[in-house]
Design a protein around this motif. Sequence first.
Motif, PDB file in Angstrom:
ATOM      1  N   ALA A 723       0.825  -1.212   0.000  1.00  0.00           N
ATOM      2  CA  ALA A 723       0.000   0.000   0.000  1.00  0.00           C
ATOM      3  C   ALA A 723       0.858   1.259   0.000  1.00  0.00           C
ATOM      4  N   SER A 724       1.974   1.224   0.717  1.00  0.00           N
ATOM      5  CA  SER A 724       2.828   2.416   0.752  1.00  0.00           C
ATOM      6  C   SER A 724       3.462   2.674  -0.609  1.00  0.00           C
ATOM      7  N   ILE A 725       3.825   1.622  -1.339  1.00  0.00           N
ATOM      8  CA  ILE A 725       4.346   1.796  -2.701  1.00  0.00           C
ATOM      9  C   ILE A 725       3.257   2.391  -3.596  1.00  0.00           C
ATOM     10  N   ARG A 783      -2.195   4.174   5.620  1.00  0.00           N
ATOM     11  CA  ARG A 783      -3.118   3.576   6.589  1.00  0.00           C
ATOM     12  C   ARG A 783      -4.566   3.844   6.191  1.00  0.00           C
ATOM     13  N   ASP A 784      -4.853   5.084   5.780  1.00  0.00           N
ATOM     14  CA  ASP A 784      -6.224   5.438   5.425  1.00  0.00           C
ATOM     15  C   ASP A 784      -6.692   4.685   4.183  1.00  0.00           C
ATOM     16  N   ALA A 785      -5.807   4.503   3.219  1.00  0.00           N
ATOM     17  CA  ALA A 785      -6.181   3.795   1.997  1.00  0.00           C
ATOM     18  C   ALA A 785      -6.557   2.348   2.300  1.00  0.00           C
ATOM     19  N   ILE A 786      -5.829   1.714   3.217  1.00  0.00           N
ATOM     20  CA  ILE A 786      -6.139   0.326   3.566  1.00  0.00           C
ATOM     21  C   ILE A 786      -7.443   0.256   4.357  1.00  0.00           C
ATOM     22  N   LYS A 813      -4.638  -7.756   5.871  1.00  0.00           N
ATOM     23  CA  LYS A 813      -5.123  -6.379   5.791  1.00  0.00           C
ATOM     24  C   LYS A 813      -5.417  -5.788   7.178  1.00  0.00           C
ATOM     25  N   ALA A 814      -6.226  -6.461   7.970  1.00  0.00           N
ATOM     26  CA  ALA A 814      -6.622  -5.919   9.273  1.00  0.00           C
ATOM     27  C   ALA A 814      -5.409  -5.724  10.179  1.00  0.00           C
TER      28      ALA A 814
END
Length: 830
Positions: A723-725, A783-786, A813-814
Amino acid sequence: MPNAPAPTLRPTSATLLDVLRAGGRRDERLRHVRELPARPGTQGEWPAWADASLVAGYRALGVERPWEHQVEAADAAWSGRHVALATSTGSGKSLAFWLPALTAVRADAAARVLDPGRIESVARRGAVLYLSPTKALAADQLAGLQRLLDAAGTRDVRVATCDGDTGQDERRWVREHADVVLTNPDFLHFALLPNHRGWARLLRDLRYVVVDEGHAYRGVFGAHVSLVLRRLRRLAAHYAREGDRPPTFVVASATSADPATSAARLVGVEPDDVVTVARDTSPAGRKTFALWEPPEVVGFEAGPDPAEDRDDDPAVAAEAPEHPRRSATAEAADLLADLVIAGARTLAFTRSRRGAESVAVQTQDSVRVVDPRLVRRVAAYRGGYLPEERRELEDAVRTGEVLGLATTNALELGVDISGLDAVLIAGWPGTRMSVWQQAGRAGRAGADGLVAFVAREDPLDTFLVHHPEAVFDAPLEATVFDPANPYVLAPHLCAAAAEVPLRTDDLRAFGDPQAVRALLDVLVARGALRRRASGWYWTHAQPASGMTDLRGSGGAPVRVAEADTGRLLGTVDAASADGSVHDGAVYVHQGRTYVVEHLDLADHVALVRRRDVDYGTWSRSTTSITIVDDPADGDVAAGREVVERRWGPIGWGYGPVDVCSQVVSFQRRRLPDMQVLGTELLDLPERTLPTMAVWWTVPASVIEEAGVDADELPGALHAAEHASIGLLPLLATCDRWDLGGVSTALHADTGEATVFVHDAYPGGAGFAERGFELGATWLRATRDAIARCPCHDGCPACVQSPKCGSYNAPLEKAAAVRLLDAVLAHAPTA
């Protein structure tokens, strides 16, 4: 292809939007529509200094008066000021640089005719060098120049292209006679500068250097080109006559943030020496811009998109998520088919070569049902095709013989393809600059145009279609590249020394003199250069230009040839060959499938055989990373030390790393349902990438605070890494394929759980450094995107990656959200 004319009645953008909404599609796929109003043009007067014949030529071609921004840029260039010309696609940037450049050529020619005995004393030089990132663009500019000169009735301006495909006889003529040479940075680096004595006439008379599509020079490629231009300026000064002024540079670019700074860094001058022309005074038609999200699907189509990966990293996407969305390429193919059936001339931009082929084939299948004659009016266009294939396709689009063309970003640059009605953008192309470049292909010459951005299942794409302000209202990015990157700078210093021995006074042209001298000391210690009292010398027999590859492809391209006939089908970059044309891989060319029989890495050849298959292949790779904590004095990375900071127990680092990767196997997956048919091991070499990375570490105490147990930890870190990438492109001028990542529950160098994100280029490209600078902002967005994604276990819209070398396993994910919450609890608030 049939000689079918373009539609005589041009559809409006509103009509075309209705076409997209039709066919049983629901309006809820249309997340947002932004109407961009038409803009009237503002004309100026032809400058008094402009050559009268050229002005007459432009008028004969329909340009009665120039736009104001063209006059502003041309005046600045004529006065000897470097220019950053950053206006929109189709705004007529070419006139702004050709008017002063060709006027200078004609003035010099006239002076020589009037007084041949004073040739050496003519103060006004008249040679021009035009550089573009692609051969296609140089050929397109040549055609435009020939039309202008024919219309002007001039016979005293000698114009020619010269690149790696130019024969020796033609190259000799160009060296001896051409006034205007159109080429690319690669030819400059490998041929012109190393053989500068043969080009002395051009270098001595060099008045203008035009750098077209300047925004394309970013990352490591931008750093390489910047150093090539500095070498060019040095040689022009070497050959200059007393009293001559140095050549004037015009950098033409898409509109970007701070174009003067980017242009100055590219050329190697101070920003105050550059005049910025960014106010676009050309007319523009109304543009309708739609943000489109494919629907959720069930059944056989729910698998990962077979075209979503990139040729340079063809790892398979994840298994089907619980509530998948239709792939962007499949959706774009349907939209393209509807537009073609409606008679709209359309480009569909895709994220990959495989994607362009897939969209073209699916579109052809759709239009065949309606009218079989339309099949031949749909095609694919991508890198790796032979030059004659690309030229044929470009001409076919111009004439309207091809209505729908699925393309990679190869057509984002300024090849003159006007008269298009619509543009589809299947997947975020990496930067807002690229979006507007691609969108600018629709509705050129003041006509209406439709643009539709079709989101992939990707954290960034999903964010953008639900936050239109991030597309339309956010500022454009600045072009990022680092000419001081020692991995890039070192071979260029060798090349410069081979051209003319380096003196102490030369060092400032290549960066901070102290840093350059330290790097020269390393090169001397390694035996690459020799130090003498008078400077630094290259004393080897082989050319120094061979030490570097401007495109960062990792070596010579791999030729793809038919095993039976030896016929060349195309080429694949060296860096992507292991993953895309390994033994047993499926290779697609204009909708036809071939199976690779053998990849010969020594000879850079992949032998293929034509076969109709119902499956595709995806490779699997392994990756490890090592922090280079203290580069040795003899290492080119010496002086690039690790930088660290703390958020209490959380560690952040940035510095040099070695990334080791190896393609180890591949899967055959049936199309379109992506069922795994088999897995085969591969025996390919391990590759090491020295680059720069940002990383964050989490001690056991924080992991315990997050409630993440030992079984969940690898998946939590892996999900956060993906997600960070995916989110870093919001903060840096890159896309996720400019980056790589590694996560581990216990890293040998840090002693803790660690997530690495690294630049995917030797020596780094500045993207990981941007992540280090904006760590808290970056991780909060991650974090928000996930957390915001409605899926249960993770999907391509949040934590699954289309380029994961381990098939997106494991992912938690969680647990990733809990872990990021615990990390961000220690982040600075400011």
